[in-house]
Design a protein around this motif. Structure first.
Motif, PDB file in Angstrom:
ATOM      1  N   ASP A  21       0.833  -1.209   0.000  1.00 13.59           N
ATOM      2  CA  ASP A  21       0.000   0.000   0.000  1.00 13.59           C
ATOM      3  C   ASP A  21       0.864   1.255   0.000  1.00 13.59           C
ATOM      4  O   ASP A  21       0.562   2.230  -0.687  1.00 13.59           O
ATOM      5  CB  ASP A  21      -0.921   0.005   1.227  1.00 13.59           C
ATOM      6  N   LYS A  24       2.421   1.647  -3.430  1.00 12.07           N
ATOM      7  CA  LYS A  24       1.411   2.130  -4.373  1.00 12.07           C
ATOM      8  C   LYS A  24       1.160   3.620  -4.191  1.00 12.07           C
ATOM      9  O   LYS A  24       1.021   4.372  -5.167  1.00 12.07           O
ATOM     10  CB  LYS A  24       0.109   1.349  -4.177  1.00 12.07           C
ATOM     11  N   ALA A  25       1.126   4.071  -2.928  1.00  9.66           N
ATOM     12  CA  ALA A  25       0.900   5.487  -2.649  1.00  9.66           C
ATOM     13  C   ALA A  25       2.058   6.344  -3.158  1.00  9.66           C
ATOM     14  O   ALA A  25       1.851   7.417  -3.732  1.00  9.66           O
ATOM     15  CB  ALA A  25       0.699   5.696  -1.154  1.00  9.66           C
ATOM     16  N   SER A  28       1.799   6.615  -6.861  1.00  8.03           N
ATOM     17  CA  SER A  28       0.677   7.475  -7.235  1.00  8.03           C
ATOM     18  C   SER A  28       1.030   8.950  -7.061  1.00  8.03           C
ATOM     19  O   SER A  28       0.713   9.787  -7.919  1.00  8.03           O
ATOM     20  CB  SER A  28      -0.546   7.126  -6.385  1.00  8.03           C
TER      21      SER A  28
END
Length: 270
Positions: A21, A24-25, A28
């Motif tokens: 997570d 992914k952040a 992004s």
């Protein structure tokens, strides 16, 4: 601080079970999928420090990844399965499994410790992985345990890690127990705690005697944590808010839409 150092700090501080997570952040925010290559050293450091576990292809049990069982170049070994494997630090996947024979002057003690540690883990942890590995100079043994419990649907994850170094020559057992729990429903609360262990076991101690010492220390620490949490619940946490509104009456939440702020909740019209 450089960009790589800043991004690596995010990776290395990722809570248990949330590395994907966090990655992914980061991707992004930066809008850059190629950043994963830049962070390869951070992934490796995180996985080795956190005792990341992985299933070998075709296997059912999870084996440890740590600095103690590293063979270099992203390859690791496991004593119990007598195998070595490649590990992708970014994806957490193992591959290229091969047979591996441990060569150590303490080979018999290592195997006995693995057996005793397996019994201890099965009796005291719902699910855990473990390993016993000779240190790089083969003068001592590293005894490792990691227990993970993830519940992302309930917004919490936790990890227990214990690592000890046993020296057969001096009979000393030193190490650390670490607990990391993250709760993030409508907030962000994280518990990070550790306990240093230093014991004299004896150079002639058997594997079962060594693990009994380990079990006693871990039991005591668990009891200490339970007492601390109980004190917080009844003391500091309770003091953070009123048990009842100022009216001394519990709010009927099913009728909350009928309350008039400052009048009904405040005790009526003045």
């Amino acid at each position: 601080m450089s960009r790589t150092a800043a991004l690596s700090a995010f990776i290395e501080s990722a809570p248990p079970g949330e590395l994907a997570d966090v990655t992914k952040a980061v991707k992004s925010i930066l809008g850059d999928d190629a950043v994963q290559n830049e962070l390869s050293p951070a992934f490796e450091k995180y996985n080795e420090e956190q005792f990341t576990t992985t299933k070998l292809p075709g296997g059912s049990t999870e084996v440890l990844v740590s600095a103690h069982n590293s063979l270099g170049d992203g390859r690791y070994y496991d004593v119990e399965t007598q195998s070595s494997f490649d590990f992708d630090h970014a994806t957490g996947k193992a591959s290229a499994v091969q047979s591996y024979v441990l060569e150590s002057q303490h080979e018999d003690l290592v195997k006995s410790l693995v057996k005793s540690l397996s019994t201890h883990v099965s009796e005291h942890y719902p699910k855990a992985s473990y390993g016993v590995f000779p240190t790089s100079d083969d003068t001592a043994l590293a005894i490792l345990t990691v227990a993970n419990k993830y519940s992302p649907t309930n917004y919490w994850n936790g990890r227990w890690r214990s690592s000890y170094i046993y020296s057969p020559s001096s009979g000393s057992l030193t190490g650390t127990i670490k607990v990391d729990v993250h709760y993030y429903e409508d907030g962000n609360v994280r518990l990070l705690t550790n306990k240093d262990v230093s014991l004299s076991v004896g150079g002639s101690a058997t594997a079962s005697e060594i693990i009994r010492k380990v079990a006693a220390e871990e039991k005591k620490y668990q009891e200490d944590l339970n007492k601390a949490f109980g004190s917080l619940s009844e003391g500091a946490f309770k003091a953070l808010r009123r048990q009842l509104p100022i009216t001394r009456q519990k709010i009927e939440w099913e009728k909350i839409s009928g309350y008039r702020l400052g009048q009904d909740i405040g005790g009526g019209r003045r």
